[in-house]
Design an enzyme around this catalytic site. Structure first.
Site, short mmCIF file in Angstrom:
data_model
loop_
_atom_site.label_atom_id
_atom_site.label_comp_id
_atom_site.label_asym_id
_atom_site.label_seq_id
_atom_site.Cartn_x
_atom_site.Cartn_y
_atom_site.Cartn_z
N ASN A 43 0.81 -1.14 -0.01
CA ASN A 43 -0.14 0.15 0.03
C ASN A 43 0.86 1.19 -0.14
OD1 ASN A 43 0.86 -0.94 2.83
ND2 ASN A 43 -1.17 0.55 3.45
N GLU A 45 0.38 5.31 0.61
CA GLU A 45 -0.69 6.32 0.96
C GLU A 45 0.02 7.76 0.59
OE1 GLU A 45 -1.15 5.79 5.34
OE2 GLU A 45 -2.30 3.97 4.87
N ASN A 46 -0.91 8.66 0.91
CA ASN A 46 -0.58 10.00 0.31
C ASN A 46 -1.26 10.96 1.35
OD1 ASN A 46 -1.19 12.70 -1.35
ND2 ASN A 46 0.40 11.33 -2.38
N SER A 48 -2.73 13.48 1.01
CA SER A 48 -3.98 13.54 0.26
C SER A 48 -4.76 12.47 0.42
CB SER A 48 -4.07 14.01 -1.00
OG SER A 48 -5.39 14.17 -1.43
N CYS A 54 -4.32 0.50 -2.44
CA CYS A 54 -4.00 -0.66 -1.71
C CYS A 54 -2.88 -1.54 -2.24
CB CYS A 54 -5.39 -1.47 -1.62
SG CYS A 54 -6.70 -0.81 -0.76
N GLU A 56 -2.87 -4.76 -2.94
CA GLU A 56 -3.68 -5.71 -3.80
C GLU A 56 -3.56 -5.16 -5.17
OE1 GLU A 56 -4.72 -4.71 -1.01
OE2 GLU A 56 -6.25 -6.34 -0.16
N CYS A 87 -10.57 -4.83 0.38
CA CYS A 87 -11.64 -3.85 0.10
C CYS A 87 -12.31 -4.14 -1.19
CB CYS A 87 -11.12 -2.66 0.18
SG CYS A 87 -10.43 -2.11 -1.41
#
Ligand code: THU
Length: 129
Positions: A43, A45-46, A48, A54, A56, A87
């Site tokens: 994963n 992230e940011n 924002s 994710c 996957e 998810c």
């Protein structure tokens, strides 16, 4: 049926590359083709937050970027204290590339699900699958 020890080692090893400074949830995934080729993802992230992706999907997109069009198995693990389930967005992306099985690794536990059990009524373009 036991998942190859090497694949378990590989997916757990990926956790160290996860970029999750906001949630602290580290996730690592493998996308495995019918021929056994393996692509990794974590994963990312940011600041924002909605831009975070994710593990996957990163693994599947990595496979596609390398010329693959079929993925048979997705393996995932995380640093959560319980097994991590993909998810809905990732399930839909798995559907696109024909994933059959989702394998969740949690410590020594290896939990297997058929994609069709996790996403019984996927959206398809033709609406006939
Ligand atoms: N995440 C994944 O990478 N895979 C999942 O199956 C669920 C959630 C990530 C996204 C985000 O970086 C963090 O976990 C918390 O939602």
């Amino acid at each position: 049926m036991s998942l190859n020890e090497e694949l378990i080692r590989l997916v757990k090893d990926g956790l160290k590359h996860s970029y999750a400074p906001y949630s602290g949830v580290r996730v690592s995934a493998l996308a495995i083709t019918p021929e056994g080729r393996v692509y990794r993802g974590v994963n990312v992230e940011n600041a924002s937050l909605g831009l975070s992706v994710c593990a996957e999907r990163v693994a599947i997109f990595n496979a596609v970027t390398n010329g693959e069009r079929r993925i048979k198995t997705v393996v995932i693990t995380s640093n959560l204290d319980r097994p991590i389930y993909p998810c809905g967005a990732c399930l839909q992306v798995m559907q696109e590339f024909g994933v059959e099985e989702v394998v969740i690794v949690h410590g020594d536990e290896v939990i297997r699900h058929k994609l069709k059990d996790l996403l019984p009524m996927p959206f398809t373009w033709e609406g006939r699958r």
